[in-house]
Scaffold this motif. Sequence first.
Motif, short mmCIF file in Angstrom:
data_model
loop_
_atom_site.label_atom_id
_atom_site.label_comp_id
_atom_site.label_asym_id
_atom_site.label_seq_id
_atom_site.Cartn_x
_atom_site.Cartn_y
_atom_site.Cartn_z
N PHE A 130 0.83 -1.21 0.00
CA PHE A 130 0.00 0.00 0.00
C PHE A 130 0.86 1.26 0.00
O PHE A 130 1.03 1.91 -1.02
N ASP A 131 1.45 1.61 1.15
CA ASP A 131 2.21 2.86 1.27
C ASP A 131 3.47 2.81 0.41
O ASP A 131 4.28 1.89 0.50
N GLY A 132 3.65 3.83 -0.42
CA GLY A 132 4.81 3.91 -1.29
C GLY A 132 4.62 3.19 -2.61
O GLY A 132 5.44 3.36 -3.52
N THR A 133 3.56 2.42 -2.73
CA THR A 133 3.29 1.67 -3.96
C THR A 133 1.97 2.12 -4.57
O THR A 133 1.94 2.69 -5.65
N LEU A 134 0.88 1.89 -3.86
CA LEU A 134 -0.42 2.40 -4.31
C LEU A 134 -0.63 3.84 -3.88
O LEU A 134 -1.36 4.59 -4.53
N ALA A 135 -0.01 4.22 -2.77
CA ALA A 135 -0.18 5.56 -2.21
C ALA A 135 1.18 6.20 -1.97
O ALA A 135 2.10 5.54 -1.48
N PRO A 136 1.36 7.47 -2.30
CA PRO A 136 2.64 8.14 -2.03
C PRO A 136 2.92 8.19 -0.53
O PRO A 136 2.00 8.27 0.29
N ILE A 137 4.19 8.13 -0.15
CA ILE A 137 4.59 8.29 1.24
C ILE A 137 4.33 9.73 1.66
O ILE A 137 4.67 10.68 0.93
N VAL A 138 3.73 9.90 2.84
CA VAL A 138 3.44 11.24 3.37
C VAL A 138 3.97 11.32 4.80
O VAL A 138 4.24 10.31 5.45
N ASP A 139 4.15 12.56 5.30
CA ASP A 139 4.69 12.74 6.64
C ASP A 139 3.80 12.12 7.71
O ASP A 139 4.28 11.58 8.70
N ASP A 140 2.50 12.20 7.52
CA ASP A 140 1.55 11.65 8.48
C ASP A 140 0.78 10.51 7.80
O ASP A 140 -0.05 10.76 6.94
N PRO A 141 1.06 9.24 8.17
CA PRO A 141 0.39 8.11 7.51
C PRO A 141 -1.12 8.15 7.60
O PRO A 141 -1.81 7.50 6.82
N ARG A 142 -1.64 8.89 8.57
CA ARG A 142 -3.10 8.97 8.71
C ARG A 142 -3.75 9.74 7.57
O ARG A 142 -4.96 9.67 7.37
N THR B 281 -7.83 -0.21 8.07
CA THR B 281 -7.28 1.11 7.81
C THR B 281 -6.90 1.26 6.35
O THR B 281 -7.18 2.29 5.71
N ALA B 282 -6.24 0.25 5.80
CA ALA B 282 -5.86 0.30 4.38
C ALA B 282 -7.10 0.40 3.49
O ALA B 282 -7.11 1.15 2.51
N VAL B 283 -8.14 -0.35 3.84
CA VAL B 283 -9.37 -0.29 3.05
C VAL B 283 -9.98 1.10 3.11
O VAL B 283 -10.38 1.67 2.09
N ARG B 284 -10.02 1.68 4.32
CA ARG B 284 -10.64 3.00 4.48
C ARG B 284 -9.84 4.08 3.78
O ARG B 284 -10.40 4.88 3.00
N LEU B 285 -8.53 4.14 4.01
CA LEU B 285 -7.72 5.18 3.41
C LEU B 285 -7.63 5.02 1.89
O LEU B 285 -7.60 5.99 1.15
#
Length: 276
Positions: free
Chosen positions: A31-43, A75-79
């Motif tokens: 998910f993070d870094g692959t489907l979604a860009p890395i951000v300062d706040d993972p939330r 959480t992954a499903v929601r975000l």
Amino acid sequence: MSLPRPGTDAGRTALDALLNAPASALAAFDFDGTLAPIVDDPRTSAPYPGIVEGLADLAGLIGSVAVVTGRPAGTAVRLGELDRVPGITVLGHYGAERWVGGRVVAAPAPPGVELVREELPGLLDGLNAPEGTWIEDKGRSLAVHTRRTADPDGALTLLTPALSELARRAELQVEPGRMVVELRPQGVDKGAALTALVAESGPRTVLYAGDDLGDLPAFAAVAALRDQGVAGLTVCSSSDEVAAVAEAADLVVPGPAGLADLLRGLTDAVRGASGV
């Protein structure tokens, strides 16, 4: 949308197998870094534009689509709005949780997680952790992030020995990542999760895409599956922060934007190969 060719023979073989027999293929993604860009706040994480639509299109053409993440599955499903992808399976906490059809199934967390939850704030205070260090409580694991500090790598160097000792006492394991150290239960990783999913669903071709050190066990699982006759393709969603994943991958794409392009290219190629 053109489809990039993998740089390895095994990767090219797997891509051809996927296109020739899409109904027997599994495509799995971090998910993070692959489907979604890395951000300062993972939330505040969110999928790259077009990613969810690309997953949904691909899910209608191949055997199965999955997400394998260190996040809690819900959480992954929601975000990620992953419930928009028909039939998707989301394995959270490195496979300790599963979301499918709107329901999360999970085993109880080991007691060491609660020990870390109790002691971690005091440990960071005692180490004079740099300003910007923060704790992410994932429920079944805890992660210490340094991305917001003035010197993220220096902060990791300072904190990691004590975090490793805390993990040892709690009988957990340490998982390093991009400006983060995670303390999580032993015996779970993305490789084991992917292997179990393959054993359950029986695909003849597997694609796995990831970006961080925690994805390397999944890459290793793909290599092991090849020895068992399952064609396998590993994809790196590249960044300037982790080189080891790109070095291990059959195909490298430029971050989540490149992954979105890859999804479109795969969808077009599968449709073209099947005459849809």
